[in-house]
Design an enzyme around this catalytic site. Sequence first.
Site, PDB file in Angstrom:
ATOM      1  N   GLY A  30      35.234  40.810  33.519  1.00 21.44           N
ATOM      2  CA  GLY A  30      36.094  41.776  34.033  1.00 21.44           C
ATOM      3  C   GLY A  30      36.306  42.016  35.604  1.00 21.44           C
ATOM      4  N   ASN A  31      37.310  42.599  35.913  1.00 19.87           N
ATOM      5  CA  ASN A  31      37.728  42.771  37.315  1.00 19.87           C
ATOM      6  C   ASN A  31      38.524  43.832  37.551  1.00 19.87           C
ATOM      7  OD1 ASN A  31      40.487  41.353  36.459  1.00 19.87           O
ATOM      8  ND2 ASN A  31      38.819  39.848  36.032  1.00 19.87           N
ATOM      9  N   GLY A  46      32.793  35.819  39.842  1.00 20.05           N
ATOM     10  CA  GLY A  46      31.251  35.437  39.662  1.00 20.05           C
ATOM     11  C   GLY A  46      30.285  36.597  40.073  1.00 20.05           C
ATOM     12  N   SER A  76      39.347  35.187  39.198  1.00 21.77           N
ATOM     13  CA  SER A  76      40.340  34.194  38.716  1.00 21.77           C
ATOM     14  C   SER A  76      41.496  34.981  38.319  1.00 21.77           C
ATOM     15  CB  SER A  76      39.705  33.338  37.686  1.00 21.77           C
ATOM     16  OG  SER A  76      39.303  34.211  36.652  1.00 21.77           O
ATOM     17  N   GLU A  77      41.540  36.286  37.905  1.00 18.84           N
ATOM     18  CA  GLU A  77      42.601  36.809  37.380  1.00 18.84           C
ATOM     19  C   GLU A  77      43.383  37.568  38.699  1.00 18.84           C
ATOM     20  OE1 GLU A  77      43.392  36.360  34.790  1.00 18.84           O
ATOM     21  OE2 GLU A  77      41.678  36.764  33.240  1.00 18.84           O
ATOM     22  N   HIS A  96      40.561  45.468  34.645  1.00 19.41           N
ATOM     23  CA  HIS A  96      40.664  44.646  33.527  1.00 19.41           C
ATOM     24  C   HIS A  96      39.292  44.661  32.853  1.00 19.41           C
ATOM     25  CE1 HIS A  96      40.989  41.213  30.820  1.00 19.41           C
ATOM     26  NE2 HIS A  96      40.716  40.435  31.746  1.00 19.41           N
ATOM     27  N   HIS A 159      40.710  39.002  24.152  1.00 10.89           N
ATOM     28  CA  HIS A 159      40.367  38.965  25.738  1.00 10.89           C
ATOM     29  C   HIS A 159      40.159  40.271  26.165  1.00 10.89           C
ATOM     30  CE1 HIS A 159      41.672  37.392  30.001  1.00 10.89           C
ATOM     31  NE2 HIS A 159      40.561  38.125  29.968  1.00 10.89           N
TER      32      HIS A 159
END
Length: 222
Positions: A30-31, A46, A76-77, A96, A159
Amino acid sequence: MNSNIAKLKKELIEIGKRLAMENLVVGPGGNISARLGDRIYIKASGSSFEDATEEDYIGVDINSGNVIDGDKRPSSEIWMHLECYKQREDVMAVIHTHPAYAIAYAFQDESLKPFTPDMVALLGGEIPVIEYVVPGGKEFAEAVGEIVKNHNGVLVKNHGLVTVGRNLKEALYRTLLIESSIKVIFVARLFGKMRFFTKEQIDEIDNLEVEKYRKKLLKERF
C-alpha cells in the site's frame, strides 16, 4: 523543516498507522500521498506504515516526478498517484490499499453501487472495477486515472483499492466505507437478499440539506 510540510508528514504518518491497524495493508504494501502546492509527499518504497517516520515520506515534484525532498526512493506507484492529481484539481490526497473484501468483490465484475445514505454522501456515486494491470507502471497509472476523472475510487482486480479525496481524512473515510460496505453485501447475500438504491433515491439523499452540510464540514475541517 517548513511547518506545513511537518504538519502534512505528521498526518501521513497517522493515517498510515490507521490503515495498518485496520488490516487494509500488510507489511510494506500500500501507499498514500498528499499534495502540497507543486509537490506531493508519498510513502517511500519498501517502508511499512507501522514503522514509517517523517523520513519515509518523500517530496516529489508533481509535474516531473523527480524527488525534491528526501533521500529515499518513492513508492513504485508514484506514477499512479501523479496521474490522479493530474486528472482532477480537487484531489489533494490518494490512498492505495489492499483490503481483503474489496479484492474479493472486484472478482465479481460489479461496480459498487450505493445502498446507504453514507455511501451516497461520501462516495459520490458508484465505485467501478477495472481489470488487473501490472503495478508500478504508466499503464496502471493511466487505467486508474481514467476512472478517477469521474469517480472517487476504483477497485482493481487481483490488486486492491484506490481512493482520492480533498484531504487525507476524506480519502481515508472512503477507503473504510468501501471495505465495510462490501462486507455488508457479503453478509446480505448470505442471508439471501440485497437491495441497492435507485437513481431517484440517490438524488433524494444528495439533495438533503443535512448531507450538503456534512460534505461542507468534511471539506472545511480537514
